[in-house]
Design a protein around this motif. Structure first.
Motif, mmCIF file in Angstrom:
data_model
loop_
_atom_site.group_PDB
_atom_site.id
_atom_site.type_symbol
_atom_site.label_atom_id
_atom_site.label_comp_id
_atom_site.label_asym_id
_atom_site.label_seq_id
_atom_site.Cartn_x
_atom_site.Cartn_y
_atom_site.Cartn_z
ATOM 1 N N SER A 21 0.842 -1.199 0.000
ATOM 2 C CA SER A 21 0.000 0.000 0.000
ATOM 3 C C SER A 21 0.873 1.243 0.000
ATOM 4 N N ASP A 33 0.245 3.676 1.691
ATOM 5 C CA ASP A 33 0.218 4.198 3.064
ATOM 6 C C ASP A 33 1.508 3.892 3.815
ATOM 7 N N SER A 75 -3.435 -1.917 9.042
ATOM 8 C CA SER A 75 -4.380 -0.800 9.040
ATOM 9 C C SER A 75 -4.211 -0.003 7.754
ATOM 10 N N LEU A 76 -5.345 0.387 7.171
ATOM 11 C CA LEU A 76 -5.341 1.168 5.939
ATOM 12 C C LEU A 76 -6.194 2.415 6.111
ATOM 13 N N ARG A 77 -5.818 3.482 5.430
ATOM 14 C CA ARG A 77 -6.650 4.675 5.430
ATOM 15 C C ARG A 77 -7.813 4.485 4.460
ATOM 16 N N SER A 88 -7.956 4.195 0.184
ATOM 17 C CA SER A 88 -6.594 3.925 -0.288
ATOM 18 C C SER A 88 -6.546 2.622 -1.086
ATOM 19 N N TYR A 138 -4.693 -0.883 -2.336
ATOM 20 C CA TYR A 138 -3.797 -1.879 -1.748
ATOM 21 C C TYR A 138 -3.854 -3.173 -2.547
ATOM 22 N N THR A 187 -10.048 0.579 -0.513
ATOM 23 C CA THR A 187 -10.853 0.542 0.705
ATOM 24 C C THR A 187 -12.010 1.539 0.592
ATOM 25 N N ILE A 194 -9.771 -0.077 8.921
ATOM 26 C CA ILE A 194 -9.843 1.087 8.020
ATOM 27 C C ILE A 194 -10.002 2.315 8.904
ATOM 28 N N ARG A 217 -8.803 9.152 7.048
ATOM 29 C CA ARG A 217 -7.690 9.766 6.317
ATOM 30 C C ARG A 217 -7.393 11.150 6.906
#
Length: 234
Positions: free
Chosen positions: A112, A114, A135-137, A140, A142, A197, A230, A233
């Protein structure tokens, strides 16, 4: 007294050739116009696609043969035997007559923008599956990355299903084909298709997921449960 009539000259060979060429060009132009106005769906091509899909779904792979038997089948042809060994990527340890292919998944990673790339060894324990793997914003992109080895025989049509839940409700499911793989000394590395996401207040939070791998014969090679988050942001 000579008659005042004069015979008209007939068409020459060059004139006939010119007429034929003009007719050919006219025929080509008419054919092109017909092709441009051709409705493939109306003419049954959509039905053909549906029929091809049904044939693919009902495909029944042939009997599974041990890797050793597949290679020795044409052992009298030295060049063909060497080609098959190279194609199958066979190892001496795999020429033991074992019929069933085995896929050993070694790690799962996520790529990602991120944070770059994170990798976790497999299998994931039950305690690890309850913890957040990554963890992802929101909003975003991926990709999941898999590292695995194939043993004993060719695995045909290895495919995955990734199912995602939030608060006990299924919110997403994606499926895809990895391909057909032969045994080899080096591990395979495969990156799944890019996903994005969801975004918004309701999208934030903890998700649970199950990643499952099956081949053409419906053999399940691995099921892994994991969790991810998630977040907002910034």
């Amino acid at each position: 007294m000579e008659s005042g009539k004069r015979e008209e000259a007939g068409p020459s060979a060059s004139d006939s050739t010119l007429v034929r060429e003009e007719k050919k060009q006219e025929k080509k132009m008419n054919q092109t116009e017909e092709d441009e106005g051709f409705d493939y769906e109306e003419e049954g091509f959509d039905e053909m696609d549906q029929e091809s899909k049904r044939v693919f779904e009902n495909f029944n792979p042939g009997p599974l043969l041990p890797l050793k038997e597949q290679i020795e089948k044409d052992k009298e042809d030295e060049s063909l035997r060497r080609w098959k060994e190279k194609l199958l990527g066979c190892l001496e340890s795999d020429l033991n007559g074992q019929m069933e292919p085995e896929v050993k998944f070694q790690s799962i990673g996520i790529i990602s923008s991120d944070f770059g790339e994170l990798n976790s060894p497999l299998p994931i324990t039950e305690d690890q599956s309850k913890c957040v793997l990554f963890s992802l914003r929101e909003g975003s992109d991926y990709r999941l990355k898999l590292t695995f080895a194939v043993l004993h025989n060719i695995v045909s049509g290895l495919a995955y299903t990734n199912t995602v839940w939030k608060s006990g409700l299924q919110v997403d499911q994606s499926k895809g084909m990895l391909g057909t793989f032969a045994p080899q000394r080096e591990s395979y590395v495969h990156t799944l298709e890019e996903e994005t996401t969801p975004a918004g207040v309701l999208a934030r939070g903890i998700y649970t997921a199950k990643l499952k791998f099956e081949d053409d014969d419906k053999r399940c090679h691995m099921e892994v449960d994991y969790s991810f988050e998630i977040r907002k942001r910034n």
